[in-house]
Design a protein around this motif. Structure first.
Motif, short mmCIF file in Angstrom:
data_model
loop_
_atom_site.label_atom_id
_atom_site.label_comp_id
_atom_site.label_asym_id
_atom_site.label_seq_id
_atom_site.Cartn_x
_atom_site.Cartn_y
_atom_site.Cartn_z
N SER A 3 0.92 -1.06 -0.05
CA SER A 3 0.08 0.07 -0.05
C SER A 3 0.91 1.04 0.13
CB SER A 3 -0.80 -0.03 1.16
OG SER A 3 -1.55 1.20 1.15
N ASN A 5 0.73 5.40 -0.42
CA ASN A 5 -0.07 6.71 -0.30
C ASN A 5 0.99 7.85 -0.84
OD1 ASN A 5 -1.84 8.78 0.05
ND2 ASN A 5 -1.53 9.00 2.42
N GLN A 28 -1.62 -1.22 -4.29
CA GLN A 28 -2.76 -0.43 -4.08
C GLN A 28 -2.19 1.18 -3.67
OE1 GLN A 28 -5.00 -1.17 -0.74
NE2 GLN A 28 -6.93 -0.16 -1.44
N THR A 30 -3.05 5.24 -3.42
CA THR A 30 -4.29 6.02 -2.98
C THR A 30 -3.73 7.46 -3.09
OG1 THR A 30 -3.59 6.00 -0.53
CG2 THR A 30 -5.11 4.48 -1.26
N ASP A 32 -4.37 11.37 -2.04
CA ASP A 32 -5.06 12.30 -0.82
C ASP A 32 -4.71 13.63 -1.16
OD1 ASP A 32 -5.83 13.30 1.67
OD2 ASP A 32 -3.94 12.37 2.85
#
Length: 81
Positions: A3, A5, A28, A30, A32
Motif C-alpha cells: 500500500s 500513499n 494499491q 491511494t 490524498d
C-alpha cells in the motif's frame, strides 16, 4: 499486498505511478488531496503569504511590539486602556 500513499507535487507523478505498478501490479495506490482542513481559497492565501515571506516582504513583530501596536491602534479608535 503493498500500500502506497502518494501526495503529488510534480509533473512526473504519472510516470512514477506507472513504474511502481510495473514493479508490483497488485500495489494499491491511494491519492490524498486533503489540504489539512484548509479551503482552496485559504490555501492559496497561505501560499501567497509564504511567497511574500520568501521574498522578504513580511515584517515580524515581537509579542511586546505587537501588544504596543495593538494598544496604540485601539487608543486611536477611542478605547481607554
Amino acid at each position: 499486498m503493498t500500500s502506497i500513499n502518494i501526495i503529488p507535487d510534480n509533473s512526473n507523478l504519472i510516470q512514477a505511478i506507472k513504474a511502481v505498478l510495473q514493479l508490483d501490479p497488485k500495489a494499491q495506490i491511494t491519492y490524498d488531496d486533503d489540504l489539512g482542513g484548509l479551503s482552496l481559497a485559504d490555501a492559496k492565501h497561505l501560499q501567497e503569504i509564504s511567497d511574500a515571506d520568501d521574498r522578504g516582504e513580511v515584517k515580524y513583530y515581537s509579542f511586546d511590539e505587537m501588544r504596543e501596536r495593538s494598544k496604540e491602534h485601539l487608543r486611536k479608535l477611542g478605547a481607554s486602556l
